[in-house]
Design an enzyme around this catalytic site. Structure first.
Site, PDB file in Angstrom:
ATOM      1  N   GLU A   1       0.821  -1.212   0.000  1.00  0.00           N
ATOM      2  CA  GLU A   1       0.000   0.000   0.000  1.00  0.00           C
ATOM      3  C   GLU A   1       0.859   1.268   0.000  1.00  0.00           C
ATOM      4  OE1 GLU A   1      -2.992  -0.335   3.069  1.00  0.00           O
ATOM      5  OE2 GLU A   1      -4.060  -1.869   1.911  1.00  0.00           O
TER       6      GLU A   1
ATOM      7  N   GLU B   1      -4.707  -8.646  -1.579  1.00  0.00           N
ATOM      8  CA  GLU B   1      -5.251  -8.405  -0.239  1.00  0.00           C
ATOM      9  C   GLU B   1      -6.689  -7.913  -0.275  1.00  0.00           C
ATOM     10  OE1 GLU B   1      -2.985  -5.947   2.530  1.00  0.00           O
ATOM     11  OE2 GLU B   1      -4.857  -5.227   3.396  1.00  0.00           O
TER      12      GLU B   1
END
Length: 486
Positions: free
Chosen positions: A247, A342
């Site tokens: 991220e 994810e």
């Protein structure tokens, strides 16, 4: 006279033994010597003749990844049901696997089980026989993630540009032993690794939380990745792929690190890619590893040919954006692979709602948009949704909850519907999409076919599955997911 009396008593005793023996032979006696009739023998359940195996999970949880004892035989279709046609002459991407993030906290919880329960759980998760679910892909963190107990890196000695203090010792307590157990069960499992942060001393804020990697440490950080892959290899663990940063547009986690696409491109082009090449490391480099709302992060990197030569593909999450963005990236750069790495389920969520959303968007949506894998976040949590760092996710629900017992949660069933049957090396094949019947189909290397179907309607639906000009008729309850294997 006394002798005759004794003989008479003995005869009565013998007669009583015969009576009792006879009663026992006819079904035994209850208290008070009341004879009972035996229960009729139970005939063994004979599975019906079937061409297609069906496994079902319903939103009311009355069926949880349960094989159905029904007959589904291919024959000529002679009804007016809606028909889903499966065509294995039209093939798409190869599948690497389905699974979870094995976070540091997950490894700690699994390793805390007694030996009997630990072995049973690992077999259930990673074997494919019986009711085991066959996880075939894992994501692990390079250093701590926010679902570790505390933030750390593998070299927390400030200024150690030679990385003399690099060590995997923190992982030798739980993560590495559990990975070795998993590899003993499935030696071919693929492992993706990614950092939540560089060592704090390499960052402009000297913290695990937020900040960015200082350009003067790009080369040191590339060597940090090399040391990690080599050290894991020395433990018998092959890292199939890495992403440079989890991220990279989220600097509000603990650990976390901001890395914009221009910086990630420079790091891969000038440091990480050349360092891997110089060390003869075959581990794939996969960029981005964040939400589908910014696919340009990946395509901007692919547009630079000097970077693209080092890059296998791009990874995505779906906390923002639309899953179809993955397909658009594939259309622009069909030579680059797509991965889905994810998506969390959360404590207090709705089982039926989570089941439908994740099957629709991930198992079906991501793979129909060219993803080679689907990974849920995360494998295990405790009854209080721990461990996590201070500032990490406090609501993330594991696939299993490990406390006084092991409880299976919704993401366990989401992944099971694909992982057990769609094995690494399978290819996606064509299948129809109907209005309220979402589908995706695959063909395994052994020739078996697999189709996952989600009924998004509010009522049960009966439909045909057509393959090679023959069909079977089947019914799925409202909101349920079924996997068909033939």
């Amino acid at each position: 006279m006394m002798k005759n009396i004794i003989k008479y008593i003995a005869a009565l005793c013998l007669f009583g033994v015969v009576i009792v023996t006879y009663a026992c032979s006819k079904g035994g006696v209850k208290a008070g010597n009341t004879p009972v009739q035996p229960s009729p023998p139970t005939d063994p359940v004979v599975p019906p003749k079937t061409d297609v195996a069906m496994w079902l999970t319903t939103p009311d949880q009355l069926q949880l990844f349960k094989q159905q004892n029904i007959s589904l035989v291919f024959a000529g279709a002679s009804n007016n049901n809606a028909t889903i046609t499966v065509d294995d002459s039209r093939t798409y991407q190869t599948i690497d696997g389905f699974g979870f993030a094995l976070t540091g906290g997950s490894a700690t919880l699994i390793n805390s089980l007694n030996e009997t329960d630990k072995a049973a759980l690992l077999n259930e998760l990673f074997k494919t026989d019986g009711n085991n679910i066959g996880i075939s892909y894992l994501r692990i963190s390079l250093g701590a993630s926010d679902l570790s107990a505390n933030p750390f890196s593998y070299d927390d000695v400030s200024g150690d540009v030679e990385l003399k203090n690099f060590s995997l010792d923190k992982e030798k307590v739980d993560l590495i032993p559990i990975l070795k157990r998993i590899l003993a069960i499935n030696p071919g499992i693929k492992i993706l690794s990614c950092p939540w942060s560089a060592p704090a001393w390499m960052k402009d804020n000297n913290s695990f939380y937020g900040g960015s990697l200082k350009p003067e440490y790009y080369d040191v950080y590339a060597r940090y990745f090399v040391k990690y892959i080599q050290a894991m290899k020395a433990e018998g663990i092959t890292i199939d792929a890495i992403t440079p940063q989890n991220e990279p547009l989220n600097a509000y986690n603990n650990p976390s690190m901001l890395m914009v696409s221009a910086d990630q491109g420079k790091f891969v082009k000038n440091n990480l890619g050349p360092a891997f090449r110089a060390a003869s490391i075959a581990t794939k480099i996969i960029v981005y590893d964040h939400n589908a709302d910014h696919p340009e992060y990946a395509t901007d990197i692919f547009a630079d040919a000097a970077v693209a030569g080092f890059v296998d593909g791009a990874a995505f999450h779906l906390y923002g954006g639309n899953i179809n963005a993955l397909g658009m990236v594939h259309s622009q750069y069909p030579d680059k692979n797509i991965y889905f790495t994810e998506q969390a389920t959360f404590g207090g969520g709705n089982f039926g709602g989570d089941l439908a959303w994740h099957i629709s968007n991930l198992i079906i949506g991501a793979t129909r948009n060219w993803s080679r894998n689907v990974l849920e976040w995360n494998l295990a949590s405790d009854p209080n949704l721990k461990p996590h760092t201070d500032g990490g996710c406090t609501t993330c629900l594991g696939a299993v909850t490990i406390g006084n017992s092991v409880t299976r949660n919704v993401s366990y069933y989401i992944i099971a519907h694909a992982a057990k049957f769609v094995r690494p090396g399978a290819v996606r094949i064509a299948s129809d999409l109907l209005n309220t019947l979402q589908t995706v189909a695959f063909k395994n290397t052994d020739g078996s076919k697999v189709m996952v179907v989600l009924n998004t309607a509010t009522t049960s639906q009966t439909f045909n599955i057509s393959y090679n000009n023959k069909a079977v008729s089947t019914t799925i309850p409202a909101g349920a997911v079924a996997t068909y294997v033939w």
